[in-house]
Design an enzyme around this catalytic site. Structure first.
Site, PDB file in Angstrom:
ATOM      1  N   GLY A 107       0.770  -1.241   0.000  1.00 20.57           N
ATOM      2  CA  GLY A 107       0.000   0.000   0.000  1.00 20.57           C
ATOM      3  C   GLY A 107       0.800   1.289   0.000  1.00 20.57           C
ATOM      4  N   GLU A 117       4.250   4.220   6.087  1.00 25.56           N
ATOM      5  CA  GLU A 117       2.984   3.459   6.102  1.00 25.56           C
ATOM      6  C   GLU A 117       1.955   4.148   5.226  1.00 25.56           C
ATOM      7  OE1 GLU A 117       1.366   0.887   6.992  1.00 25.56           O
ATOM      8  OE2 GLU A 117       2.019   0.084   8.912  1.00 25.56           O
ATOM      9  N   ASP A 118       1.133   3.352   4.577  1.00 27.85           N
ATOM     10  CA  ASP A 118       0.001   3.891   3.832  1.00 27.85           C
ATOM     11  C   ASP A 118      -1.075   4.384   4.794  1.00 27.85           C
ATOM     12  OD1 ASP A 118      -0.527   1.320   4.743  1.00 27.85           O
ATOM     13  OD2 ASP A 118      -1.210   0.539   2.815  1.00 27.85           O
ATOM     14  N   ARG A 152      -5.344   0.373  -6.642  1.00 30.25           N
ATOM     15  CA  ARG A 152      -4.074   0.894  -6.115  1.00 30.25           C
ATOM     16  C   ARG A 152      -3.531   2.051  -6.947  1.00 30.25           C
ATOM     17  NH1 ARG A 152      -2.128  -2.481  -2.142  1.00 30.25           N
ATOM     18  NH2 ARG A 152      -2.385  -4.703  -2.431  1.00 30.25           N
ATOM     19  N   PHE A 170     -13.660   2.516   4.915  1.00 30.83           N
ATOM     20  CA  PHE A 170     -12.700   1.786   4.087  1.00 30.83           C
ATOM     21  C   PHE A 170     -12.367   2.603   2.845  1.00 30.83           C
ATOM     22  CE2 PHE A 170     -11.106  -1.392   1.158  1.00 30.83           C
ATOM     23  CZ  PHE A 170     -10.252  -2.096   1.982  1.00 30.83           C
ATOM     24  N   VAL A 171     -11.088   2.904   2.672  1.00 31.36           N
ATOM     25  CA  VAL A 171     -10.682   3.754   1.552  1.00 31.36           C
ATOM     26  C   VAL A 171      -9.776   2.992   0.583  1.00 31.36           C
ATOM     27  CG1 VAL A 171     -10.921   5.958   2.777  1.00 31.36           C
ATOM     28  CG2 VAL A 171      -8.758   4.715   2.909  1.00 31.36           C
ATOM     29  N   ASP A 211      -4.727   1.812  10.904  1.00 33.98           N
ATOM     30  CA  ASP A 211      -6.148   1.554  11.176  1.00 33.98           C
ATOM     31  C   ASP A 211      -6.264   1.155  12.657  1.00 33.98           C
ATOM     32  OD1 ASP A 211      -8.850   0.949  10.684  1.00 33.98           O
ATOM     33  OD2 ASP A 211      -8.412  -1.023   9.879  1.00 33.98           O
TER      34      ASP A 211
HETATM   35  P1  5GP Z   1      -3.946  -2.094  11.036  1.00 34.51           P
HETATM   36  O1  5GP Z   1      -3.018  -3.194  11.451  1.00 34.51           O
HETATM   37  O2  5GP Z   1      -3.518  -0.728  11.501  1.00 34.51           O
HETATM   38  O3  5GP Z   1      -5.373  -2.397  11.444  1.00 34.51           O
HETATM   39  O4  5GP Z   1      -4.028  -2.104   9.480  1.00 34.51           O
HETATM   40  C1  5GP Z   1      -2.970  -1.746   8.684  1.00 34.51           C
HETATM   41  C2  5GP Z   1      -3.137  -2.243   7.259  1.00 34.51           C
HETATM   42  O5  5GP Z   1      -4.499  -2.565   6.950  1.00 34.51           O
HETATM   43  C3  5GP Z   1      -2.768  -1.147   6.300  1.00 34.51           C
HETATM   44  O6  5GP Z   1      -1.379  -1.134   6.053  1.00 34.51           O
HETATM   45  C4  5GP Z   1      -3.604  -1.491   5.078  1.00 34.51           C
HETATM   46  O7  5GP Z   1      -2.932  -2.437   4.283  1.00 34.51           O
HETATM   47  C5  5GP Z   1      -4.851  -2.148   5.657  1.00 34.51           C
HETATM   48  N1  5GP Z   1      -5.965  -1.181   5.775  1.00 34.51           N
HETATM   49  C6  5GP Z   1      -6.441  -0.600   6.903  1.00 34.51           C
HETATM   50  N2  5GP Z   1      -7.462   0.236   6.640  1.00 34.51           N
HETATM   51  C7  5GP Z   1      -7.614   0.202   5.300  1.00 34.51           C
HETATM   52  C8  5GP Z   1      -8.515   0.896   4.402  1.00 34.51           C
HETATM   53  O8  5GP Z   1      -9.362   1.729   4.754  1.00 34.51           O
HETATM   54  N3  5GP Z   1      -8.360   0.602   3.082  1.00 34.51           N
HETATM   55  C9  5GP Z   1      -7.448  -0.287   2.617  1.00 34.51           C
HETATM   56  N4  5GP Z   1      -7.412  -0.491   1.314  1.00 34.51           N
HETATM   57  N5  5GP Z   1      -6.587  -0.944   3.429  1.00 34.51           N
HETATM   58  C10 5GP Z   1      -6.678  -0.694   4.757  1.00 34.51           C
END
Ligand code: 5GP
Length: 172
Positions: free
Chosen positions: A41, A96-97, A162, A149-150, A100
């Protein structure tokens, strides 16, 4: 039919990259950096950010198991690709992208800290503060967004979207 509702334009993202690069340059004051992108991402963000930094940079990547085709985290984090560069005594900036729940970032910080970098900081293009279940400190944040969700600007759903230059909310 899934619908895309625009959230951040390409212009807004590029302007924020200018500002973030200036903040990061001011912070490191020309010290060499290892930019550690989290695949897949972060690929667009890492590319845009790295071209704006004036500090000497080395670039590497890590990858974790993804959500697959799901839109929420399985709660399990497994490393799929480790970095190749030795980060001991280096200034490491995780790119980081999106943060969440904070689970992925928490695991990554714990793992990298065992490898004794000179410093370890985080830049995230997007942060969803309402979704946080694990406190993960972000040093430089692009945009705080609502808990939706984006996709776009590197972020996918089932490997689609992407390549979009903007960020949009995906609704079924
Ligand atoms: P976390 O471990 O913080 O819950 O999630 C991190 C990863 O979840 C991000 O690096 C990404 O790959 C994915 N992710 C979390 N939220 C989103 C979202 O809104 N859209 C997308 N496409 N991926 C997400």
């Amino acid at each position: 039919m899934p619908t895309l509702t625009p959230l951040l334009t390409a212009e807004q993202i590029q302007r924020r990259c200018d500002e973030l690069a200036a903040e990061i340059d001011a912070h490191y004051r020309g010290e060499p950096l290892v930019l550690l992108g989290v695949l897949k991402g972060s690929y667009q963000f890492l590319s845009d950010l790295s071209r704006r930094l004036t500090a000497p940079c080395m670039i590497d990547f890590v990858q974790f198991s993804s959500y697959g085709n799901a839109k929420s985290s399985s709660g399990v984090v497994q490393i799929r690709k480790d970095h190749d560069l030795n980060i001991e005594d280096k200034h490491v900036l995780i790119v980081e992208d999106i943060v969440d729940t904070g689970l992925t970032l928490t695991h990554l910080l714990e793992l990298l800290n065992t490898r004794h970098p000179a410093s370890l900081r985080v830049v995230a293009m997007l942060s969803k503060p309402e979704a946080r279940t694990h406190e993960a400190l972000i040093d430089f944040t692009g945009f705080e967004i609502p808990n939706q969700f984006v996709v776009g600007y590197g972020l996918d759903h089932a490997e689609q979207f992407r390549n979009l230059p903007f960020i949009a909310v995906l609704k079924d």
